[in-house]
Scaffold this motif. Structure first.
Motif, mmCIF file in Angstrom:
data_model
loop_
_atom_site.group_PDB
_atom_site.id
_atom_site.type_symbol
_atom_site.label_atom_id
_atom_site.label_comp_id
_atom_site.label_asym_id
_atom_site.label_seq_id
_atom_site.Cartn_x
_atom_site.Cartn_y
_atom_site.Cartn_z
ATOM 1 N N ASP A 1 99.693 -7.359 43.261
ATOM 2 C CA ASP A 1 98.668 -7.919 42.385
ATOM 3 C C ASP A 1 98.007 -9.155 42.998
ATOM 4 N N THR A 2 96.823 -9.491 42.482
ATOM 5 C CA THR A 2 96.116 -10.697 42.900
ATOM 6 C C THR A 2 96.563 -11.849 42.013
ATOM 7 N N LEU A 3 97.165 -12.854 42.622
ATOM 8 C CA LEU A 3 97.583 -14.044 41.892
ATOM 9 C C LEU A 3 96.567 -15.144 42.126
ATOM 10 N N LYS A 4 96.328 -15.938 41.081
ATOM 11 C CA LYS A 4 95.358 -17.028 41.171
ATOM 12 C C LYS A 4 95.948 -18.306 40.596
ATOM 13 N N VAL A 5 95.311 -19.415 40.936
ATOM 14 C CA VAL A 5 95.643 -20.697 40.331
ATOM 15 C C VAL A 5 94.344 -21.294 39.805
ATOM 16 N N MET A 6 94.368 -21.694 38.542
ATOM 17 C CA MET A 6 93.198 -22.313 37.926
ATOM 18 C C MET A 6 93.548 -23.744 37.544
ATOM 19 N N LEU A 7 92.538 -24.580 37.466
ATOM 20 C CA LEU A 7 92.728 -25.982 37.118
ATOM 21 C C LEU A 7 92.242 -26.236 35.703
ATOM 22 N N CYS A 8 92.970 -27.082 34.969
ATOM 23 C CA CYS A 8 92.612 -27.419 33.594
ATOM 24 C C CYS A 8 92.603 -28.932 33.420
ATOM 25 N N THR A 9 91.853 -29.369 32.422
ATOM 26 C CA THR A 9 91.757 -30.795 32.120
ATOM 27 C C THR A 9 92.959 -31.241 31.285
ATOM 28 N N SER A 10 93.003 -32.523 30.995
ATOM 29 C CA SER A 10 94.088 -33.074 30.176
ATOM 30 C C SER A 10 94.012 -32.587 28.726
ATOM 31 N N ALA A 11 92.906 -31.965 28.335
ATOM 32 C CA ALA A 11 92.764 -31.456 26.975
ATOM 33 C C ALA A 11 93.573 -30.174 26.754
ATOM 34 N N TYR A 12 94.034 -29.543 27.828
ATOM 35 C CA TYR A 12 94.898 -28.359 27.708
ATOM 36 C C TYR A 12 96.351 -28.819 27.611
ATOM 37 N N THR A 13 97.080 -28.239 26.667
ATOM 38 C CA THR A 13 98.505 -28.522 26.528
ATOM 39 C C THR A 13 99.275 -27.226 26.770
ATOM 40 N N PRO A 14 99.930 -27.104 27.921
ATOM 41 C CA PRO A 14 100.699 -25.882 28.173
ATOM 42 C C PRO A 14 101.828 -25.725 27.161
ATOM 43 N N ASN A 15 102.035 -24.497 26.690
ATOM 44 C CA ASN A 15 103.157 -24.216 25.802
ATOM 45 C C ASN A 15 104.044 -23.211 26.517
ATOM 46 N N GLN A 16 105.146 -23.698 27.021
ATOM 47 C CA GLN A 16 106.054 -22.891 27.822
ATOM 48 C C GLN A 16 106.616 -21.713 27.030
ATOM 49 N N ASP A 17 106.722 -21.840 25.721
ATOM 50 C CA ASP A 17 107.357 -20.812 24.903
ATOM 51 C C ASP A 17 106.414 -19.787 24.292
ATOM 52 N N THR A 18 105.139 -20.117 24.124
ATOM 53 C CA THR A 18 104.237 -19.181 23.447
ATOM 54 C C THR A 18 103.078 -18.686 24.299
ATOM 55 N N HIS A 19 102.721 -19.365 25.358
ATOM 56 C CA HIS A 19 101.600 -18.919 26.194
ATOM 57 C C HIS A 19 102.084 -17.830 27.148
ATOM 58 N N GLN A 20 101.516 -16.636 26.999
ATOM 59 C CA GLN A 20 101.893 -15.506 27.853
ATOM 60 C C GLN A 20 100.735 -15.024 28.716
ATOM 61 N N TYR A 21 99.504 -15.170 28.209
ATOM 62 C CA TYR A 21 98.344 -14.643 28.924
ATOM 63 C C TYR A 21 97.291 -15.723 29.150
ATOM 64 N N LYS A 22 96.441 -15.485 30.124
ATOM 65 C CA LYS A 22 95.388 -16.433 30.472
ATOM 66 C C LYS A 22 94.520 -16.783 29.273
ATOM 67 N N SER A 23 94.387 -15.884 28.320
ATOM 68 C CA SER A 23 93.567 -16.143 27.128
ATOM 69 C C SER A 23 94.092 -17.328 26.307
ATOM 70 N N SER A 24 95.356 -17.721 26.531
ATOM 71 C CA SER A 24 95.922 -18.886 25.833
ATOM 72 C C SER A 24 95.545 -20.203 26.492
ATOM 73 N N VAL A 25 95.045 -20.129 27.711
ATOM 74 C CA VAL A 25 94.730 -21.340 28.469
ATOM 75 C C VAL A 25 93.325 -21.810 28.116
ATOM 76 N N THR A 26 93.202 -23.085 27.797
ATOM 77 C CA THR A 26 91.923 -23.662 27.410
ATOM 78 C C THR A 26 91.555 -24.798 28.352
ATOM 79 N N ASN A 27 90.323 -25.244 28.242
ATOM 80 C CA ASN A 27 89.840 -26.434 28.935
ATOM 81 C C ASN A 27 89.958 -26.340 30.456
ATOM 82 N N GLU A 28 89.526 -25.202 30.998
ATOM 83 C CA GLU A 28 89.463 -25.069 32.453
ATOM 84 C C GLU A 28 88.424 -26.064 32.976
ATOM 85 N N VAL A 29 88.695 -26.629 34.131
ATOM 86 C CA VAL A 29 87.756 -27.603 34.694
ATOM 87 C C VAL A 29 86.450 -26.920 35.076
#
Length: 143
Positions: free
Chosen positions: A25-53
Motif C-alpha cells: 500500500d501507499t503510506l503517507k504523512v500529513m501535517l496538521c495544526t494545533s487545532a487538531y487533537t489526536p484521539n488514540q482510542d477513537t480515530h481509525q480513519y483519515k476522515s477523523s483528522v481535521t485541521n490539515e495545514v
C-alpha cells in the motif's frame, strides 16, 4: 525538541481486517495544526483528522513515504515499520502534528500513528523535514 509519537489504537483492528498492507500500500504523512487533537482510542480513519495545514509547498493529503520497509527484530520481538525521511522543500507552513496513514483504500484510509511536536514548527520558504527515529517510524511489539 522532544516530540511524542504514538500509534492509533485502532491500527490493530485495521491490520486484522486487512485494511492495511505495509508491503504494497501507499503510506503517507500529513501535517496538521494545533487545532487538531489526536484521539488514540477513537480515530481509525483519515476522515477523523481535521485541521490539515495549508501553505506554499504543501499538497493536501501530505507526502508519500518512500522506500517503506517492514522488518522483524527478533531481539525485541518487534515488527518495525520504517521509510525515508520526508521533506517539503521550500515550504511555508506551521504544523503541530504529523499523521501517518494508508492512502491506498478507495474510501476508508486507515490511520497508523502520529507525532505531536513539542510546539508549533514553522518553515518560511524553507524545507520542512521529518527525520524519523533511527529505530523506525513504528514498532509493534509482541510481549
Amino acid at each position: 525538541m522532544a516530540h511524542t509519537a504514538k500509534l492509533f489504537g485502532l491500527v490493530f483492528k485495521s491490520l486484522a481486517n486487512k485494511e492495511i498492507d505495509f508491503d504494497s500500500d501507499t503510506l503517507k504523512v500529513m501535517l496538521c495544526t494545533s487545532a487538531y487533537t489526536p484521539n488514540q482510542d477513537t480515530h481509525q480513519y483519515k476522515s477523523s483528522v481535521t485541521n490539515e495545514v495549508t501553505g506554499a509547498g504543501y499538497t493536501a493529503g501530505g507526502a508519500e513515504l518512500d522506500n517503506v520497509t517492514v522488518t522483524y527484530d527478533p531481539a525485541l520481538n518487534a515488527l518495525v515499520l520504517d521509510a525515508d525521511d520526508v521533506t517539503w522543500p521550500s515550504s511555508t507552513l506551521t504544523a503541530r502534528h504529523a499523521v501517518v496513514y494508508d492512502d491506498t483504500p478507495a474510501t476508508n484510509k486507515p490511520l497508523i500513528g502520529y507525532i505531536t511536536f513539542e510546539g508549533d514548527i514553522s518553515s518560511t520558504s524553507a524545507p520542512f523535514q521529518i527525520v524519523w527515529n533511527a529505530s523506525g517510524i513504528a514498532r509493534f511489539t509482541a510481549a
